[in-house]
Design a protein around this motif. Structure first.
Motif, short mmCIF file in Angstrom:
data_model
loop_
_atom_site.label_atom_id
_atom_site.label_comp_id
_atom_site.label_asym_id
_atom_site.label_seq_id
_atom_site.Cartn_x
_atom_site.Cartn_y
_atom_site.Cartn_z
N UNK A 243 0.81 -1.16 -0.25
CA UNK A 243 -0.11 0.07 0.19
C UNK A 243 0.91 1.19 -0.23
N UNK A 244 1.46 1.35 0.37
CA UNK A 244 3.20 2.44 1.42
C UNK A 244 3.82 2.19 -0.06
N UNK A 245 4.00 1.25 -1.28
CA UNK A 245 4.74 1.77 -2.51
C UNK A 245 3.87 2.25 -3.08
N UNK A 248 3.35 6.01 -3.07
CA UNK A 248 4.82 6.65 -3.40
C UNK A 248 4.66 6.79 -4.83
N UNK A 249 4.42 5.53 -5.54
CA UNK A 249 4.75 5.19 -6.47
C UNK A 249 3.24 6.52 -6.79
N UNK A 251 2.62 9.27 -6.87
CA UNK A 251 2.62 10.98 -6.61
C UNK A 251 3.64 10.96 -7.60
N UNK A 252 4.74 10.16 -8.25
CA UNK A 252 5.33 10.60 -9.51
C UNK A 252 4.82 10.25 -11.02
N UNK A 254 6.52 9.70 -13.75
CA UNK A 254 7.49 8.67 -14.37
C UNK A 254 8.28 7.43 -13.01
N UNK A 255 7.67 7.33 -12.28
CA UNK A 255 8.04 5.58 -11.40
C UNK A 255 6.54 5.32 -11.96
N UNK A 258 7.45 3.25 -14.96
CA UNK A 258 8.18 3.05 -14.04
C UNK A 258 7.89 1.56 -14.01
N UNK A 259 6.48 1.69 -12.89
CA UNK A 259 5.92 0.46 -12.06
C UNK A 259 5.36 -0.25 -12.76
N UNK A 261 5.89 -1.30 -16.75
CA UNK A 261 7.36 -1.95 -17.13
C UNK A 261 7.59 -3.00 -15.83
N UNK A 262 7.56 -3.14 -15.03
CA UNK A 262 8.01 -3.58 -13.69
C UNK A 262 6.95 -4.59 -13.62
N UNK A 266 6.21 -8.21 -11.14
CA UNK A 266 6.31 -7.98 -9.67
C UNK A 266 5.60 -9.56 -9.58
N UNK B 255 12.24 -4.17 -16.40
CA UNK B 255 11.54 -4.29 -15.50
C UNK B 255 13.23 -3.32 -15.03
N UNK B 258 12.52 0.13 -15.50
CA UNK B 258 10.96 0.56 -15.00
C UNK B 258 11.29 0.73 -13.44
#
Lengths: 339, 339
Positions: A243-245, A248-249, A251-252, A254-255, A258-259, A261-262, A266, B255, B258
Motif C-alpha cells: 500500500x505504502x509503495x 509513493x509510486x 505521486x510520480x 515517471x514512477x 516505471x512500475x 514496466x516492472x 512483480x 523491469x 522501470x
C-alpha cells in the motif's frame, strides 16, 4: 476423491465457497466437493452453475465467526462444520475444508475425529514461502498456552509434514526465540530447547524473527499464540508495504510508468506475499485430513484450500504422521528403558 | 548537552560508533558525545577525525555480545557499558546510547540507575512507522516472562511516551492478541485485557498482528518475547521482500528500466522499512535516559540513536514518566479506597 467443504464458513460465504468449489472441480478433474450447508441458501446460488462433482449436503445450522466454540459444539449438532466432519468420520469424504470459526473447527475435529495416539495437542501447520523454498510454521494458532512437551510434538509433526509434503530430506527444525544462543528466550522456549536437543530431530537451534523468511530451516516451532501473531503480522506488513509503495509510486508520473514496466516481474513477488495462494493450513494430529483456511477467504483462497485438501487426501498424510509418531514413541520408550 | 556512548558496543564497534558519533556532532550542534571505551583502541581511530565535542572516557573492559549479563555486571566493573552508565548517574551525561549486549545494558541500568518508583519492570519502547503515523511497541525485548500487571505498566509508560514524544493526544492503546474479541488470546493477554479495561487509559481493545502497521492504535502492548519476535520478524520480512523483488526485477530488462524510473518514489518507502532510521529504542522505567540500539548498528544507526538520546535528554522524558506514574498511582489508590 470427495472433500467436504463447510459451505457456510468464512466472512464471504456462501458466495466465496460456492465460487471456489466450482473453480476447484473445473481445475482438478479428480476432485468432488460436498457443499455442506443450508440447501435453501445453497441451491439457488448453484442453480445456474451446477456441476456433477458438486453435491449439496444439508446442514440446518451455522456457527458464527465469533461464537464460543464449545457452545457451538454443544448447541448446534446440525451445523455445517459438524456435518462436514461427520462426512469425514463416515469415510464419505477424504478431507474437510473450512474457512469458518477456527476454534469451532478445532473442537469439532477433536470431538468427531479424535486425536492421533501420542498427540496431546493437535496443531496448525502453515506453509510459508522463504527466500530458499518453503518452511512450515507449527503451531500457527491452535494452542495459545503450551508446555515444552507440546512444542516437542509440534516439532515431530512439522518434521513429517516437511518431509512428506514439502519433500525435504531430514528437514532442519528451528525453535522461534529472541536470540540464537541457547540461553535466550522465555521459560517455555528454554525448556523446549533442551527437549529438542535431546531428540532425534535435525534440530538447528533457536532462530530469531529476522530468520523467519531466510529459509535456513524448514520447520519453525512455536506456541500457537506467537505463531498466529507472526502469521498475521506478516500478512499485515506485506499488505502495508504494498500500500505504502503504491501510494509513493502514484505521486510520480515517471514512477507510474516505471512500475507498469516492472509489473510482469512483480507477479511472482505478489504470489510470494499473497496468503490466498497458500491453500489453507492443515490441522495436524487429529484422525483425518482437516484444512483450515482464512476467515477472509475469497473464491481463490477456497479453491487453493481444496487443492491442498486433495493433495493431503491423496498422500494420506494423517496415516504418515501416525506412523512417524508411533516409531518415535517406540524409540523413545526404548531409549527410556535403556537408561 | 552531553551523551555517553558505549563506544565498544555492537557488532561493528568501534568503527561504527566513532563514525556515528562524528556524524552526530556535526549534524547536531548542541550535542557532545563521551566515547566510552579503551583509549588505546579509540585514540588512533579518532586521530584524524577529532572534534571538540567528542571526548574519550577510558574503560578497560568490554562486554561480549553473547556474554551472560549478570556475570558481566559482576566481573567487569570497568566495562564501557558500566562506565557510560556511571556518567549518567553522576549527571555528567544526560543520556546513554549502547548497541552492545542488550541484556547487560538492562541489568546495568537497573544496578546503576535503578527503577522509577512504581515500576516493577522497565521495558523497551520501539517506535514503528504505520500507514497513518507512528506507534510505540512496548515491551520490545526487555522482559520475556511477564505478568498482567507488568503489561499494564507497559501500557502506562507507552501512553506517556506516545503523548509526550510522539505528540498524540490521548493515544489509543492496543493489546496484541490473536483475535479482536475479548475472549481471544492466551492467559496472560486475557487477564491483561481485564486490567486495561478497568484502567483510565484510552484502551482500544485487542489488536491482531495484521493491524500492527495499520495505525489504528498508537501504543501496542505485549510481553518482551512476543514484541522482540515481532520486531525482528518485521525487519526480516521487509528485507526478504526487498531481496525477492530485486531478484525478480533483475530478470527482466524492461523491469530494470522501470524500477530505475520508480526509484525516487521508493526512497520514502525504503526509509519506512529501514530500522537504521529509527534511532534506537528507549528503555523506559529506569532513573535516566537510556537508548538501546540494534547490535547490527552501523554509523547511520548510531547517529540516529544519538539524535533520539538528545531529544529525550532535552525533553526530560524520565521525569515526565515519573510524574505520570505518580499521578496514576495516586488515582489508583484513591479509586481503591473508594471501593
Amino acid at each position: 476423491m470427495w472433500v467436504a467443504l463447510d459451505a457456510m464458513g468464512g466472512d464471504f460465504a456462501p458466495q466465496a465457497t460456492i465460487e471456489g468449489a466450482l473453480w476447484a472441480v473445473k481445475e482438478f478433474p479428480e476432485l468432488g466437493v460436498y457443499l455442506v450447508g443450508k440447501p435453501e441458501i445453497l441451491s439457488p446460488l448453484l442453480k445456474k452453475k451446477s456441476h456433477k462433482r458438486l453435491k449439496i449436503i444439508p446442514a440446518s445450522q451455522i456457527v458464527g465467526m465469533d461464537e464460543s466454540p464449545i457452545e457451538a459444539l454443544r448447541n448446534k449438532p446440525d451445523s455445517s462444520i459438524r456435518k462436514a466432519f461427520e462426512l469425514v468420520k463416515a469415510r464419505e469424504a477424504k478431507a474437510i475444508v473450512s474457512a469458518g470459526n477456527s476454534g469451532a473447527v478445532l473442537v469439532t475435529a477433536l470431538f468427531v475425529l479424535g486425536r492421533l495416539k501420542g498427540v496431546s495437542r493437535p496443531a496448525i501447520a502453515t506453509v510459508l514461502p522463504t527466500l530458499k523454498g518453503y518452511a512450515v510454521l507449527i503451531d500457527s494458532g491452535a494452542n495459545v498456552d503450551c508446555k515444552p512437551r507440546h512444542l516437542l510434538q509440534f516439532a515431530y509433526m512439522g518434521n513429517v509434514f516437511a518431509e512428506r509434503i514439502l519433500g525435504y530430506k531430514s528437514p532442519r527444525i528451528g525453535l522461534l526465540s529472541i536470540g540464537e544462543e541457547s540461553g535466550k528466550g522465555n521459560t517455555l522456549v528454554k525448556q523446549t530447547h533442551d527437549l529438542l536437543k535431546q531428540s532425534k530431530l535435525n534440530y538447528a537451534g533457536n532462530i530469531e524473527g529476522r530468520d523467519f523468511y531466510q529459509g535456513d530451516v524448514e520447520v519453525i516451532v512455536c506456541d500457537g499464540f506467537v505463531g498466529n501473531v507472526c502469521l498475521k503480522l506478516s500478512e499485515g506488513l506485506a499488505e502495508a508495504l504494498m500500500a505504502m509503495m503504491t501510494k509513493e509510486i502514484k505521486k510520480h508520473k515517471l514512477a507510474v510508468l516505471g512500475f507498469t514496466l516492472a509489473r510482469p516481474a512483480l507477479k511472482k513477488f505478489k504470489r510470494f506475499i499473497d496468503w490466498r495462494e497458500r491453500g489453507g493450513a492443515p490441522l495436524l494430529g487429529v484422525n483425518g485430513e482437516v484444512i483450515i483456511t482464512h476467515g477472509r477467504s475469497d473464491a481463490k483462497a477456497i479453491k487453493n484450500a481444496l487443492r491442498t485438501a486433495l493433495g493431503f487426501a491423496k498422500q494420506n498424510i494423517t496415516a504418515k504422521i501416525k506412523e512417524a509418531l508411533e516409531i518415535e514413541t517406540q524409540s523413545q520408550k526404548a531409549q527410556d528403558s535403556e537408561r
